[in-house]
Design an enzyme around this catalytic site. Structure first.
Site, PDB file in Angstrom:
ATOM      1  N   TYR A   1      -9.644  16.599 -19.543  1.00 41.08           N
ATOM      2  CA  TYR A   1     -10.254  15.272 -19.545  1.00 41.08           C
ATOM      3  C   TYR A   1     -11.473  15.288 -18.617  1.00 41.08           C
ATOM      4  CZ  TYR A   1     -10.940  10.518 -17.820  1.00 41.08           C
ATOM      5  OH  TYR A   1     -11.497   9.344 -17.410  1.00 41.08           O
TER       6      TYR A   1
ATOM      7  N   LYS B   1      -2.694   4.315 -20.593  1.00 38.70           N
ATOM      8  CA  LYS B   1      -2.702   4.618 -22.014  1.00 38.70           C
ATOM      9  C   LYS B   1      -1.361   4.243 -22.657  1.00 38.70           C
ATOM     10  CE  LYS B   1      -6.733   6.586 -21.057  1.00 38.70           C
ATOM     11  NZ  LYS B   1      -6.762   6.787 -19.611  1.00 38.70           N
TER      12      LYS B   1
ATOM     13  N   ARG C   1       0.813  -1.214   0.000  1.00 35.57           N
ATOM     14  CA  ARG C   1       0.000   0.000   0.000  1.00 35.57           C
ATOM     15  C   ARG C   1       0.845   1.261   0.000  1.00 35.57           C
ATOM     16  NH1 ARG C   1      -1.908   3.054   3.990  1.00 35.57           N
ATOM     17  NH2 ARG C   1      -1.636   1.498   5.620  1.00 35.57           N
TER      18      ARG C   1
ATOM     19  N   ASP D   1      -0.712  17.383 -17.416  1.00 36.33           N
ATOM     20  CA  ASP D   1      -1.028  16.008 -17.779  1.00 36.33           C
ATOM     21  C   ASP D   1      -0.409  15.757 -19.153  1.00 36.33           C
ATOM     22  OD1 ASP D   1      -2.209  13.659 -18.798  1.00 36.33           O
ATOM     23  OD2 ASP D   1      -4.064  13.985 -17.699  1.00 36.33           O
TER      24      ASP D   1
END
Length: 389
Positions: free
Chosen positions: A107, A204, A53, A179
């Site tokens: 986005y 992506k 984690r 981004d």
């Protein structure tokens, strides 16, 4: 992170940066460390304890080194999705009462997060035209902390004036965040021109195989440490198997993206000349309003394009019914060409008037060019467009 002295070319870094030395039992590929728990080694901080984690298992460490080298950053952090990277960045750097300036064309998931979720935490956003510096000054507040943009916007393919944004942030003491998903480090490295933090939906192009969801943040050690501490509490860690797949996908990034650059340009030129097509959005085209800017700063214009047909939504539906090679599906950056209408997928969470403000009509078609032969894609688009005008 190791020193950046002796930097190698991108292709070499993709294969060799961050790899374990000596190799584990001689294995050329690093194994998947499928263990949630590791022996205590007298770590001085909770955030340094080796635990899945906390994003610091060997599989994470390899990726952090490789991704930092790709973007020429001091440090990097992988996350469980692109939105995990985005949300951890905002929440790690901002507090109640802080303010964000953001480009209006984002986005859909990012737009919804900053416009609808962050205000509930007392963090506000002002959307601006990233080509209009006068609007930035009007938006600026004493509480402004971040200016957020995308290197190539999705799905309109805008190329904002990021150099002016960087200068503005430096003058006003803001953190510039970009981004870089659609451009990729193959085509553009924002940190080299002065951006503070770079984000990716690694789902992506970085992974490139349409088989995992992941995110990444790159920047200074101080910023990444602050974001990691927030992510450690939010729990958006990337599991070891997904780390392994992203690690594998990165090694072919340069080859994939360069093919997609060239293929997307040829498809865009074909569509631009087709009588059924009203408009094509692709920064590699000479007709794109920011073509000169893209040529100056980018090594390629990417594998994403969008267009509208003269027949509107009905013509788009006709095209979708006839197209054979592209999969009608959201997302982008995989080996197969994908086609979708953003109004029904990536930007469906936005109100129709919000989409209209970004130039996203219901008829807009987005195409993520894959690795197929370009000639076959052009032939397929040609036959699919028959009878649509």
């Amino acid at each position: 992170m190791t020193s950046l002295k002796g930097e190698r070319r991108l292709e070499t870094e993709l294969v060799h940066a961050g790899e374990l030395r000596p190799r584990i039992a001689g294995a050329v590929n690093a194994p998947i460390f499928q263990s949630s728990t590791f022996e205590f080694a007298n770590e001085g901080s909770y955030h340094d304890v080796r635990y899945i984690r906390l994003n610091n298992t060997p599989n994470h460490v390899i990726l952090h080194e490789k991704l930092a080298r790709l973007e020429r950053a001091e440090a990097a952090l992988v996350t469980s999705s692109g939105m995990a990277a985005i949300s951890a960045t905002f929440l790690g750097l901002l507090s109640q009462g802080d303010h964000i300036i953001a480009h209006r064309s984002l986005y859909g998931g990012t737009h919804s997060f900053v416009a609808k979720d962050l205000p509930k935490l007392g963090i506000e956003t002002t959307f601006v035209d990233a080509d209009d510096p006068a609007s930035w000054q009007r938006a600026l507040r004493p509480t402004t902390r971040i200016f957020y943009i995308e290197s190539i916007t999705n799905p309109i393919l805008e190329v904002v004036d990021f150099m002016a944004v960087i200068e503005f942030c430096r003058a006003k003491g803001l953190v510039s965040v970009i981004d870089n998903t659609c451009a990729t480090p193959v085509n553009f490295r924002p940190i080299e021109v002065g951006v503070d933090l770079v984000l990716h939906s690694a789902t992506k192009y970085l992974n490139g195989h349409s088989d995992i969801v992941a995110g990444a943040v790159m920047g200074s050690s101080g910023h990444i440490e602050a974001i990691k501490r927030k992510l450690d509490h939010l729990g958006g860690s990337l599991d070891p198997h997904a780390c392994f797949l992203l690690h594998r996908g990165l090694k072919t990034l340069a080859l994939r993206v360069r093919h997609q650059n060239e293929s997307a340009l040829q498809v865009a030129r074909f569509l631009e000349q087709h009588p059924a097509v009203a408009k094509v959005n692709y920064p590699g085209l000479e007709t794109h309003p920011r073509h000169a800017r893209a040529r100056e700063y980018f090594r390629g214009s990417g594998g994403l394009l969008s267009f509208e047909l003269k027949g509107g939504v009905a013509a788009a539906d006709h095209l979708f019914g006839r197209i054979e090679l592209p999969a009608i599906a959201p997302s982008l950056g995989g080996p197969e060409t994908l086609i979708t209408r953003p109004a029904t997928t990536s930007h469906a969470g936005m109100e129709s008037d919000e989409r209209a403000q970004q130039g996203i009509s219901d008829a807009l078609i987005r195409v993520s060019i894959g690795l197929e032969a370009t000639e076959d894609l052009i032939d397929d688009f040609g036959q699919a467009l028959d009878g649509s005008y």
